[in-house]
Design a protein around this motif. Structure first.
Motif, PDB file in Angstrom:
ATOM      1  N   VAL A 147       1.239  -0.771   0.111  1.00  0.00           N
ATOM      2  CA  VAL A 147      -0.329  -0.135  -0.660  1.00  0.00           C
ATOM      3  C   VAL A 147       0.461   1.060  -0.335  1.00  0.00           C
ATOM      4  CG1 VAL A 147      -1.689   1.331   0.949  1.00  0.00           C
ATOM      5  CG2 VAL A 147      -1.891  -1.409   0.959  1.00  0.00           C
ATOM      6  N   GLN A 148       2.115   1.309   0.536  1.00  0.00           N
ATOM      7  CA  GLN A 148       2.731   2.642   0.622  1.00  0.00           C
ATOM      8  C   GLN A 148       3.767   2.718  -0.714  1.00  0.00           C
ATOM      9  OE1 GLN A 148       5.169   1.682   4.281  1.00  0.00           O
ATOM     10  NE2 GLN A 148       3.746   2.612   5.290  1.00  0.00           N
ATOM     11  N   SER A 149       3.949   0.909  -1.265  1.00  0.00           N
ATOM     12  CA  SER A 149       4.609   1.573  -2.846  1.00  0.00           C
ATOM     13  C   SER A 149       3.446   2.309  -3.773  1.00  0.00           C
ATOM     14  CB  SER A 149       5.038   0.227  -3.018  1.00  0.00           C
ATOM     15  OG  SER A 149       4.315  -1.061  -2.917  1.00  0.00           O
ATOM     16  N   THR A 150       2.866   1.827  -3.141  1.00  0.00           N
ATOM     17  CA  THR A 150       1.106   1.932  -4.716  1.00  0.00           C
ATOM     18  C   THR A 150       0.723   3.503  -3.738  1.00  0.00           C
ATOM     19  OG1 THR A 150       0.058   0.062  -4.242  1.00  0.00           O
ATOM     20  CG2 THR A 150      -0.990   1.915  -5.213  1.00  0.00           C
ATOM     21  N   ARG A 151       1.077   4.006  -2.838  1.00  0.00           N
ATOM     22  CA  ARG A 151       0.772   5.344  -2.024  1.00  0.00           C
ATOM     23  C   ARG A 151       1.831   6.365  -2.657  1.00  0.00           C
ATOM     24  NH1 ARG A 151      -0.499   7.216   3.778  1.00  0.00           N
ATOM     25  NH2 ARG A 151      -2.086   8.784   3.327  1.00  0.00           N
ATOM     26  N   ALA A 152       2.966   6.144  -2.749  1.00  0.00           N
ATOM     27  CA  ALA A 152       4.692   6.438  -3.137  1.00  0.00           C
ATOM     28  C   ALA A 152       4.298   7.218  -5.120  1.00  0.00           C
ATOM     29  CB  ALA A 152       5.576   5.361  -3.370  1.00  0.00           C
ATOM     30  N   ALA A 153       3.564   5.930  -5.940  1.00  0.00           N
ATOM     31  CA  ALA A 153       3.340   6.164  -7.418  1.00  0.00           C
ATOM     32  C   ALA A 153       2.129   7.423  -7.040  1.00  0.00           C
ATOM     33  CB  ALA A 153       2.595   4.802  -7.200  1.00  0.00           C
ATOM     34  N   TYR A 154       1.332   7.368  -6.792  1.00  0.00           N
ATOM     35  CA  TYR A 154      -0.249   8.020  -6.161  1.00  0.00           C
ATOM     36  C   TYR A 154       0.709  10.093  -6.240  1.00  0.00           C
ATOM     37  CZ  TYR A 154      -3.554  11.135  -4.643  1.00  0.00           C
ATOM     38  OH  TYR A 154      -4.803  12.147  -4.487  1.00  0.00           O
ATOM     39  N   ALA A 155       2.027  10.126  -5.160  1.00  0.00           N
ATOM     40  CA  ALA A 155       2.094  11.090  -4.971  1.00  0.00           C
ATOM     41  C   ALA A 155       2.690  11.397  -6.265  1.00  0.00           C
ATOM     42  CB  ALA A 155       3.302  10.792  -3.693  1.00  0.00           C
ATOM     43  N   ARG A 156       3.515  10.635  -7.355  1.00  0.00           N
ATOM     44  CA  ARG A 156       4.894  10.987  -7.991  1.00  0.00           C
ATOM     45  C   ARG A 156       3.535  11.861  -9.844  1.00  0.00           C
ATOM     46  NH1 ARG A 156       7.085   6.254  -6.638  1.00  0.00           N
ATOM     47  NH2 ARG A 156       6.213   5.194  -7.899  1.00  0.00           N
ATOM     48  N   ILE A 157       2.246  11.693  -9.529  1.00  0.00           N
ATOM     49  CA  ILE A 157       1.386  12.091 -10.237  1.00  0.00           C
ATOM     50  C   ILE A 157       1.039  13.445 -10.072  1.00  0.00           C
ATOM     51  CG2 ILE A 157      -1.188  11.785 -11.048  1.00  0.00           C
ATOM     52  CD1 ILE A 157      -1.745   8.885  -9.647  1.00  0.00           C
ATOM     53  N   ILE A 192      -6.229   1.998   1.599  1.00  0.00           N
ATOM     54  CA  ILE A 192      -5.768   2.976   2.945  1.00  0.00           C
ATOM     55  C   ILE A 192      -6.527   2.262   4.013  1.00  0.00           C
ATOM     56  CG2 ILE A 192      -5.143   4.512   4.185  1.00  0.00           C
ATOM     57  CD1 ILE A 192      -3.921   5.791   1.708  1.00  0.00           C
ATOM     58  N   ASP A 193      -8.052   2.527   3.167  1.00  0.00           N
ATOM     59  CA  ASP A 193      -8.696   1.758   4.912  1.00  0.00           C
ATOM     60  C   ASP A 193      -8.382   0.309   5.216  1.00  0.00           C
ATOM     61  OD1 ASP A 193      -9.942   4.575   4.389  1.00  0.00           O
ATOM     62  OD2 ASP A 193     -11.546   4.780   3.456  1.00  0.00           O
ATOM     63  N   ALA A 194      -8.582  -0.042   4.243  1.00  0.00           N
ATOM     64  CA  ALA A 194      -8.411  -1.782   4.934  1.00  0.00           C
ATOM     65  C   ALA A 194      -7.213  -1.925   5.473  1.00  0.00           C
ATOM     66  CB  ALA A 194      -8.466  -2.607   3.849  1.00  0.00           C
ATOM     67  N   ALA A 195      -5.992  -0.848   4.847  1.00  0.00           N
ATOM     68  CA  ALA A 195      -4.666  -1.343   5.902  1.00  0.00           C
ATOM     69  C   ALA A 195      -4.797  -0.408   7.774  1.00  0.00           C
ATOM     70  CB  ALA A 195      -3.705  -0.729   5.116  1.00  0.00           C
ATOM     71  N   ASN A 196      -6.069   0.574   7.621  1.00  0.00           N
ATOM     72  CA  ASN A 196      -5.782   1.408   8.946  1.00  0.00           C
ATOM     73  C   ASN A 196      -6.774  -0.079   9.790  1.00  0.00           C
ATOM     74  OD1 ASN A 196      -4.701   3.293   7.597  1.00  0.00           O
ATOM     75  ND2 ASN A 196      -6.362   4.370   7.378  1.00  0.00           N
ATOM     76  N   ARG A 219     -14.260  -7.114   1.952  1.00  0.00           N
ATOM     77  CA  ARG A 219     -15.429  -5.496   1.268  1.00  0.00           C
ATOM     78  C   ARG A 219     -15.197  -4.565   0.996  1.00  0.00           C
ATOM     79  NH1 ARG A 219     -18.141  -4.192   5.386  1.00  0.00           N
ATOM     80  NH2 ARG A 219     -17.432  -1.918   5.409  1.00  0.00           N
ATOM     81  N   LYS A 220     -13.628  -3.845   1.415  1.00  0.00           N
ATOM     82  CA  LYS A 220     -13.158  -2.853   1.010  1.00  0.00           C
ATOM     83  C   LYS A 220     -11.864  -3.622  -0.255  1.00  0.00           C
ATOM     84  CE  LYS A 220     -12.928  -0.508   5.478  1.00  0.00           C
ATOM     85  NZ  LYS A 220     -13.087   0.712   4.613  1.00  0.00           N
ATOM     86  N   TRP A 221     -11.125  -4.914  -0.347  1.00  0.00           N
ATOM     87  CA  TRP A 221     -10.887  -4.951  -1.287  1.00  0.00           C
ATOM     88  C   TRP A 221     -11.973  -5.445  -2.507  1.00  0.00           C
ATOM     89  CZ3 TRP A 221      -7.972  -8.716   2.254  1.00  0.00           C
ATOM     90  CH2 TRP A 221      -7.116  -8.207   3.239  1.00  0.00           C
ATOM     91  N   GLY A 222     -12.766  -5.500  -2.961  1.00  0.00           N
ATOM     92  CA  GLY A 222     -13.466  -5.806  -3.683  1.00  0.00           C
ATOM     93  C   GLY A 222     -14.213  -5.224  -4.424  1.00  0.00           C
TER      94      GLY A 222
END
Length: 171
Positions: free
Chosen positions: A88-98, A123-127, A149-152
């Protein structure tokens, strides 16, 4: 910077107000591109209408959408909490590069919003998973339906984002 509905709404509002402005052939999203470029120190290359629109959409959102799809695939194979959190953190890093100012409004509406919603669900699921692990009385089994449910829902939003990227006109 988030690609939220409020951001899209502001961009659309600016495009209506500034539609005829600018002699330098910039689009109505030009001011937003300038702001984004000023924030990250890059030159202000705004994505105007024309053949490069689809390419700019895929160039800006493609790596983020690919990171989301990779997270989804890894999750289907099975991840423990630590590995999930790292993904999730690496995906968030990809998001930050937008650079949102470089993305055509249509792309934001078709793909950006859905991709951002998918990330927020992950992120909600991770939390929720982390909160459960921090609580003595919570078992992973008790939280699993909520996570599923969140992942789906995230998987559905990724599909929407990918379809939007595929349908973006190519140049």
């Amino acid at each position: 910077m988030r690609l939220s509905t409020a951001t899209v709404g502001m961009l659309l509002g600016l495009s209506l107000l500034l539609g005829g402005c600018g002699e330098d052939r910039t689009t109505a999203a030009g001011p937003a591109s300038t702001v984004a470029a000023a924030e990250d120190g890059s030159a202000g290359a705004s994505a105007g209408p024309g053949p490069s629109t689809g390419r700019s959409c895929r160039r800006e959102l493609g790596p983020f959408a690919a990171a989301l799809a990779s997270l989804r695939d890894d999750l289907a194979r099975g991840l423990d909490y630590d590995a999930y959190l790292q993904r999730v953190q690496s995906t968030r890093a990809a998001y930050a590069r937008i650079h949102p100012g470089r993305i055509p409004v249509a792309c934001l509406l078709e793909s950006g919003d859905a991709a951002e919603e998918a990330l927020n669900l992950y992120i909600d699921a991770a939390n929720a998973w982390g909160d459960c692990l921090a609580t003595v009385s919570c078992s992973t089994r008790s939280i699993e339906p909520r996570l599923q449910r969140k992942w789906g829902l995230a998987e559905g939003r990724i599909a929407v984002a990918q379809q939007g990227l595929r349908s973006a006109p190519s140049g």
